[in-house]
Design a protein around this motif. Structure first.
Motif, PDB file in Angstrom:
ATOM      1  N   VAL A  36       0.837  -1.207   0.000  1.00 23.80           N
ATOM      2  CA  VAL A  36       0.000   0.000   0.000  1.00 23.80           C
ATOM      3  C   VAL A  36       0.868   1.251   0.000  1.00 23.80           C
ATOM      4  O   VAL A  36       0.611   2.200  -0.758  1.00 23.80           O
ATOM      5  N   VAL A  37       1.925   1.269   0.814  1.00 21.75           N
ATOM      6  CA  VAL A  37       2.814   2.429   0.863  1.00 21.75           C
ATOM      7  C   VAL A  37       3.464   2.655  -0.493  1.00 21.75           C
ATOM      8  O   VAL A  37       3.474   3.774  -1.018  1.00 21.75           O
ATOM      9  N   ALA A  42       4.080   5.930  -5.195  1.00 24.98           N
ATOM     10  CA  ALA A  42       4.284   5.937  -6.646  1.00 24.98           C
ATOM     11  C   ALA A  42       3.241   6.811  -7.344  1.00 24.98           C
ATOM     12  O   ALA A  42       3.536   7.459  -8.349  1.00 24.98           O
ATOM     13  N   ASP A  43       2.020   6.848  -6.791  1.00 25.43           N
ATOM     14  CA  ASP A  43       0.951   7.673  -7.361  1.00 25.43           C
ATOM     15  C   ASP A  43       1.053   9.138  -6.939  1.00 25.43           C
ATOM     16  O   ASP A  43       0.237   9.958  -7.346  1.00 25.43           O
ATOM     17  N   GLY A  44       2.021   9.472  -6.080  1.00 24.49           N
ATOM     18  CA  GLY A  44       2.215  10.849  -5.654  1.00 24.49           C
ATOM     19  C   GLY A  44       1.504  11.208  -4.359  1.00 24.49           C
ATOM     20  O   GLY A  44       1.441  12.372  -3.993  1.00 24.49           O
ATOM     21  N   THR A  45       0.974  10.219  -3.658  1.00 20.18           N
ATOM     22  CA  THR A  45       0.288  10.452  -2.393  1.00 20.18           C
ATOM     23  C   THR A  45       1.290  10.360  -1.250  1.00 20.18           C
ATOM     24  O   THR A  45       2.050   9.402  -1.167  1.00 20.18           O
ATOM     25  N   PHE A  55       6.320   9.057   4.254  1.00 16.25           N
ATOM     26  CA  PHE A  55       6.904   8.696   2.968  1.00 16.25           C
ATOM     27  C   PHE A  55       6.349   9.658   1.929  1.00 16.25           C
ATOM     28  O   PHE A  55       5.138   9.879   1.885  1.00 16.25           O
ATOM     29  N   GLU A  56       7.214  10.188   1.076  1.00 22.20           N
ATOM     30  CA  GLU A  56       6.775  11.189   0.110  1.00 22.20           C
ATOM     31  C   GLU A  56       7.600  11.069  -1.167  1.00 22.20           C
ATOM     32  O   GLU A  56       8.815  10.879  -1.122  1.00 22.20           O
ATOM     33  N   VAL A  82      12.245   8.946  -3.331  1.00 28.07           N
ATOM     34  CA  VAL A  82      11.375   8.863  -2.160  1.00 28.07           C
ATOM     35  C   VAL A  82      12.068   9.518  -0.980  1.00 28.07           C
ATOM     36  O   VAL A  82      13.245   9.273  -0.721  1.00 28.07           O
ATOM     37  N   LYS A  83      11.330  10.365  -0.272  1.00 30.70           N
ATOM     38  CA  LYS A  83      11.823  11.001   0.948  1.00 30.70           C
ATOM     39  C   LYS A  83      11.127  10.317   2.122  1.00 30.70           C
ATOM     40  O   LYS A  83       9.903  10.191   2.138  1.00 30.70           O
TER      41      LYS A  83
END
Length: 95
Positions: A36-37, A42-45, A55-56, A82-83
Protein backbone atom coordinates in the motif's frame (compact mmCIF):
# COMPACT_ATOMS: atom_id res chain seq x y z
CA UNK A 1 26.26 4.00 13.14
CA UNK A 2 24.56 1.15 14.89
CA UNK A 3 26.23 -2.25 14.74
CA UNK A 4 22.89 -3.98 15.19
CA UNK A 5 20.24 -4.49 12.53
CA UNK A 6 16.81 -6.07 12.41
CA UNK A 7 15.99 -7.89 9.19
CA UNK A 8 12.50 -8.62 7.92
CA UNK A 9 12.31 -12.12 9.42
CA UNK A 10 13.40 -10.85 12.84
CA UNK A 11 10.94 -7.96 12.62
CA UNK A 12 8.06 -10.32 11.81
CA UNK A 13 9.03 -12.63 14.69
CA UNK A 14 9.30 -9.71 17.14
CA UNK A 15 5.92 -8.23 16.13
CA UNK A 16 4.30 -11.67 16.30
CA UNK A 17 5.69 -12.16 19.80
CA UNK A 18 4.55 -8.69 20.98
CA UNK A 19 1.06 -8.99 19.48
CA UNK A 20 0.35 -12.65 20.10
CA UNK A 21 -0.38 -13.17 16.40
CA UNK A 22 1.12 -15.87 14.21
CA UNK A 23 4.21 -15.08 12.17
CA UNK A 24 2.26 -15.91 9.00
CA UNK A 25 -0.42 -13.34 9.86
CA UNK A 26 2.15 -10.67 10.73
CA UNK A 27 4.11 -11.41 7.55
CA UNK A 28 0.95 -10.88 5.50
CA UNK A 29 0.28 -7.57 7.24
CA UNK A 30 3.87 -6.38 6.67
CA UNK A 31 3.64 -7.33 2.97
CA UNK A 32 0.29 -5.54 2.63
CA UNK A 33 1.61 -2.44 4.45
CA UNK A 34 4.59 -2.04 2.15
CA UNK A 35 2.45 -2.78 -0.92
CA UNK A 36 0.00 0.00 0.00
CA UNK A 37 2.81 2.43 0.86
CA UNK A 38 4.71 1.78 -2.38
CA UNK A 39 1.59 2.09 -4.57
CA UNK A 40 0.47 5.27 -2.82
CA UNK A 41 3.88 6.96 -2.98
CA UNK A 42 4.28 5.94 -6.65
CA UNK A 43 0.95 7.67 -7.36
CA UNK A 44 2.22 10.85 -5.65
CA UNK A 45 0.29 10.45 -2.39
CA UNK A 46 2.14 11.30 0.81
CA UNK A 47 1.77 8.52 3.39
CA UNK A 48 2.03 9.66 7.01
CA UNK A 49 1.81 7.83 10.30
CA UNK A 50 1.62 10.87 12.61
CA UNK A 51 4.46 11.04 15.08
CA UNK A 52 6.29 8.06 13.57
CA UNK A 53 7.17 8.24 9.87
CA UNK A 54 6.25 9.85 6.55
CA UNK A 55 6.90 8.70 2.97
CA UNK A 56 6.77 11.19 0.11
CA UNK A 57 7.61 11.15 -3.62
CA UNK A 58 10.09 13.84 -4.68
CA UNK A 59 11.29 15.01 -8.08
CA UNK A 60 14.85 15.94 -9.00
CA UNK A 61 15.22 18.21 -12.01
CA UNK A 62 17.75 17.49 -14.75
CA UNK A 63 21.10 19.06 -14.02
CA UNK A 64 24.69 19.26 -15.16
CA UNK A 65 27.27 17.31 -13.19
CA UNK A 66 30.98 16.64 -13.50
CA UNK A 67 32.94 13.43 -13.88
CA UNK A 68 35.29 13.55 -10.86
CA UNK A 69 38.08 11.74 -12.72
CA UNK A 70 38.14 13.80 -15.91
CA UNK A 71 36.31 16.97 -14.92
CA UNK A 72 34.15 16.55 -18.02
CA UNK A 73 30.62 17.99 -17.80
CA UNK A 74 27.75 15.54 -18.18
CA UNK A 75 23.99 15.74 -18.09
CA UNK A 76 22.19 14.02 -15.23
CA UNK A 77 18.62 13.11 -16.18
CA UNK A 78 15.58 14.15 -14.15
CA UNK A 79 14.35 11.47 -11.76
CA UNK A 80 11.84 10.69 -9.05
CA UNK A 81 12.87 9.57 -5.58
CA UNK A 82 11.37 8.86 -2.16
CA UNK A 83 11.82 11.00 0.95
CA UNK A 84 11.39 9.24 4.30
CA UNK A 85 11.04 11.47 7.37
CA UNK A 86 11.11 10.41 11.01
CA UNK A 87 8.32 11.75 13.21
CA UNK A 88 8.58 13.24 16.69
CA UNK A 89 7.81 10.01 18.57
CA UNK A 90 10.47 8.11 16.65
CA UNK A 91 13.01 10.88 17.19
CA UNK A 92 12.21 10.96 20.92
CA UNK A 93 12.59 7.18 21.16
CA UNK A 94 16.20 7.31 19.94
CA UNK A 95 17.34 10.14 22.23
Amino acid sequence: MADKSLNRTELVAAVASESGQSQAAVSGVVDAFFSVVSKSVADGTKVTIPGWIAFEKTHRAARTGRNPQTGEALEIAASDSVKVSAGSKLKAAVK
